[in-house]
Design an enzyme around this catalytic site. Structure first.
Site, PDB file in Angstrom:
ATOM      1  CG  ASP A  51      12.740  -6.610 -16.213  1.00  0.00           C
ATOM      2  OD1 ASP A  51      13.046  -6.900 -17.368  1.00  0.00           O
ATOM      3  OD2 ASP A  51      11.580  -6.380 -15.823  1.00  0.00           O
TER       4      ASP A  51
ATOM      5  CE  LYS B 272      17.310   1.424 -20.033  1.00  0.00           C
ATOM      6  NZ  LYS B 272      18.115   1.928 -18.943  1.00  0.00           N
TER       7      LYS B 272
ATOM      8  CG  MET C 233       5.781   3.009 -14.163  1.00  0.00           C
ATOM      9  SD  MET C 233       5.062   1.986 -15.476  1.00  0.00           S
ATOM     10  CE  MET C 233       3.449   1.638 -14.827  1.00  0.00           C
TER      11      MET C 233
HETATM   12  N1  SAH Z   1       6.325  -5.074 -11.607  1.00  0.00           N
HETATM   13  C1  SAH Z   1       6.862  -3.987 -10.845  1.00  0.00           C
HETATM   14  C2  SAH Z   1       6.479  -2.639 -11.403  1.00  0.00           C
HETATM   15  C3  SAH Z   1       7.103  -2.333 -12.722  1.00  0.00           C
HETATM   16  S1  SAH Z   1       6.624  -0.778 -13.325  1.00  0.00           S
HETATM   17  C4  SAH Z   1       6.410  -4.124  -9.398  1.00  0.00           C
HETATM   18  O1  SAH Z   1       5.549  -4.931  -9.102  1.00  0.00           O
HETATM   19  O2  SAH Z   1       6.941  -3.418  -8.544  1.00  0.00           O
HETATM   20  C5  SAH Z   1       8.010   0.196 -12.857  1.00  0.00           C
HETATM   21  C6  SAH Z   1       7.637   1.133 -11.744  1.00  0.00           C
HETATM   22  O3  SAH Z   1       7.638   0.442 -10.508  1.00  0.00           O
HETATM   23  C7  SAH Z   1       8.637   2.251 -11.535  1.00  0.00           C
HETATM   24  O4  SAH Z   1       8.402   3.307 -12.433  1.00  0.00           O
HETATM   25  C8  SAH Z   1       8.326   2.650 -10.127  1.00  0.00           C
HETATM   26  O5  SAH Z   1       7.156   3.421 -10.060  1.00  0.00           O
HETATM   27  C9  SAH Z   1       8.012   1.320  -9.498  1.00  0.00           C
HETATM   28  N2  SAH Z   1       9.179   0.756  -8.791  1.00  0.00           N
HETATM   29  C10 SAH Z   1       9.806  -0.383  -9.054  1.00  0.00           C
HETATM   30  N3  SAH Z   1      10.791  -0.615  -8.141  1.00  0.00           N
HETATM   31  C11 SAH Z   1      10.750   0.421  -7.290  1.00  0.00           C
HETATM   32  C12 SAH Z   1      11.473   0.770  -6.123  1.00  0.00           C
HETATM   33  N4  SAH Z   1      12.453  -0.009  -5.656  1.00  0.00           N
HETATM   34  N5  SAH Z   1      11.147   1.907  -5.482  1.00  0.00           N
HETATM   35  C13 SAH Z   1      10.163   2.698  -5.924  1.00  0.00           C
HETATM   36  N6  SAH Z   1       9.452   2.427  -7.026  1.00  0.00           N
HETATM   37  C14 SAH Z   1       9.727   1.301  -7.699  1.00  0.00           C
END
Ligand code: SAH
Length: 516
Positions: free
Chosen positions: A42, A64, A179
């Site tokens: 991803d 993408k 998000m």
């Molecule tokens: N499965 C992932 C979440 C995916 S949804 C998890 O458990 O973290 C995607 C959202 O995760 C982004 O929009 C953001 O809100 C958050 N996110 C993912 N990586 C991040 C990071 N390094 N710093 C801050 N927010 C992050």
């Protein structure tokens, strides 16, 4: 490709890659990546993790298509199923944790429907990792007893929200929105309308746990406005609750001395690791650029002859880690081992070289205090070496200081080529971009050849231009001289010529001359 037994269904590992810092991958996740035939990864999974993959693993970017649109979820599911049915061990590498807002549940359902065996390897979710690296404990006995992970991605149109705003707003529970950056005005308005106090502290954490982490703090009343003014962008997590105030006291990651600084490291590929670790341990964002590629010599004839009769030599001189590595590699391929060195005394230049020798059970008899070639000559001049013979396995493009200097002391020096320094093909594109974009603040050179090679790779004038405004750090006076000869100014040079001292001196430079 690894051999796959026909008619055998493959296996899928759904792995959480963690929030960004590649060190936050689990040991189990790492083992699964290493045995994968196919890896679907991803946008949020750190690209460095693919380095654990086997050389012939097929890597597929699932983020993408054509650089613009998101690959549809059904396409990803179909590919997972298809690759597994073909008998592959498939890794699905997802940012954070696969079961937290990651659609991992849906991918799993597709696997169950197709009868494909799988395992879930949890990861550190962004909602846990980012606040930890921002110094915000999600719970604290004095402030809150609960945490909620909430999606901020709801459509905030007319239809009724699936989020129970009233329950989230009551009490003192910490709220973590994923998000939620684009919807921040609606999220804060909803919480305020349902009774959360306007002065409740809020933190937005972007690219949490990465060297580019950004944190913006405010209150429920003003954070949306602050984020708009700062043009704060996703991906970011929003933390709401009194615990956010603890950051002031508990901040540890983004206040390290080199945090926010990009450092270009120019080293032979297999040695870059340690220096990079030191720098990133101090908070730097490291850009690794190989400027030397170390290879075997074209001919081993001279080295083999020397190795065949090591008893002819009184001294063996190693001036680098690579000299030790290539000397012993060749010695072993001649079916000899460390015992062949018994008649010789051994000189090692620098502690890294001595450490490399100790791996082969050799303790250096002489370690010159000064790690330069001149230091070797000085160390020998204190001994009675006239008429003694020395073997000095060297790089093809080594300076002549040692052979000439020891010759002047009356020693007879044989210096066969043990390894070659050659130029890699060009500079990686992302490094040029980072230099042009001002994201690199320091270029660190650990030998003359690294800076000379860099100049040869990009052209002298272009190099001067690219490094304008970039602090230049050289490990010692010889490297500094090479920099100056190329028209570069040197800003940092440590008194001791080690990567540890170089790191300390770079920190001192960026802390405005204060001791690191
Ligand atoms: N499965 C992932 C979440 C995916 S949804 C998890 O458990 O973290 C995607 C959202 O995760 C982004 O929009 C953001 O809100 C958050 N996110 C993912 N990586 C991040 C990071 N390094 N710093 C801050 N927010 C992050």
């Amino acid at each position: 490709m690894k051999t796959k037994s026909k008619n055998k269904t493959g296996f899928v590992y759904l792995i959480g890659a963690g929030p960004g810092d590649p060190g936050l991958l689990t040991v189990k996740g790492c083992e699964c990546i290493a045995k994968a035939d196919v890896i679907l990864y991803d946008y949020l999974a750190h690209p460095g993790l693919l380095g654990y993959a086997s050389r012939d693993a097929e890597l597929i970017y699932a983020g993408k298509v054509g650089g613009a649109h998101n690959r549809e979820q059904w396409q990803i599911n179909e590919m997972l199923v298809g690759k597994a049915l073909a008998g592959n061990v498939v890794v699905r590498l997802k940012g954070g944790d696969p079961f937290v807002f990651g659609r991992g549940g849906e991918e799993c359902e597709a696997l169950v429907a197709a009868g494909i065996p799988f395992e879930i390897v949890p990861g550190v979710t962004a909602g846990i990792g980012a606040p930890a690296y921002a110094g915000i404990p999600l719970t604290h006995r004095d402030y809150t007893t609960s945490v909620a992970f909430v999606t901020g991605h709801e459509s905030y149109g007319k239809e009724a929200s699936g989020i129970d705003w009233e329950r989230l707003s009551l009490g003192d529970g910490t709220l973590v929105f994923y998000m939620g950056i684009r919807n921040l005005p609606q999220i804060t308005a909803n919480l305020l309308a349902h009774g959360r106090a306007p002065e409740t502290p809020v933190a937005l954490i972007r690219w949490g746990t990465r060297p580019e982490q950004e944190v913006l703090t405010g209150t429920l009343a003003d954070i949306a406005d602050k984020a708009r003014k700062a043009a704060f962008k996703p991906p970011a997590i929003t933390i709401i609750g009194e615990v956010v105030n603890l950051r002031e006291k508990l901040r540890w990651f983004d206040n390290r001395p080199l945090f926010g600084k990009g450092v270009l490291v120019t080293r032979a590929t297999d040695q870059a690791g340690e220096f990079s670790r030191l720098l990133s341990g101090s908070g730097a964002r490291v850009f690794e650029c190989p400027t030397i590629s170390i290879t075997s010599p074209e001919s081993h004839e001279d080295l083999d002859r020397a190795m065949g009769s090591l008893e002819r030599f009184d001294w063996l001189i190693f001036t680098s880690y690579n000299a030790v590595k290539y000397f012993f590699r060749r010695l072993h391929s001649l079916e000899l081992d460390s015992r062949a060195l018994a008649p010789c005394r051994v000189c090692a230049v620098g502690p890294k070289t001595a450490a490399a020798l100790s791996v082969f059970g050799i303790r250096a008899d002489l370690i010159p205090a000064d790690y330069k070639a001149e230091g070797v000559v000085a160390a020998f001049s204190a001994l009675d070496v006239a008429g003694k013979r020395a073997l000095f396995p060297r790089a093809d493009r080594a300076r002549d200081v040692i052979t000439a200097g020891l010759g002047a002391l009356g020693m007879d020096v044989e210096a066969p080529v043990a390894y070659r320094n050659s130029l890699p093909d060009g500079l990686p594109h992302d490094i040029i971009e980072a230099l042009e974009g001002g994201r690199i603040h320091c270029a660190a050179f650990t030998s003359s050849s690294t800076v000379e090679n860099l100049a040869a790779m990009v052209g002298e004038n272009r190099l001067i231009h690219l490094l304008e405004g970039v602090a230049i750090a050289a490990i010692g006076p010889v490297t500094s001289r090479s920099c100056r000869e190329l028209g570069l100014r040197v800003d940092v040079e440590p008194a001791e010529h080690t990567i540890e001292a170089l790191t300390t001196e770079i920190i001192r430079h960026f802390s405005g001359g204060l001791p690191g």
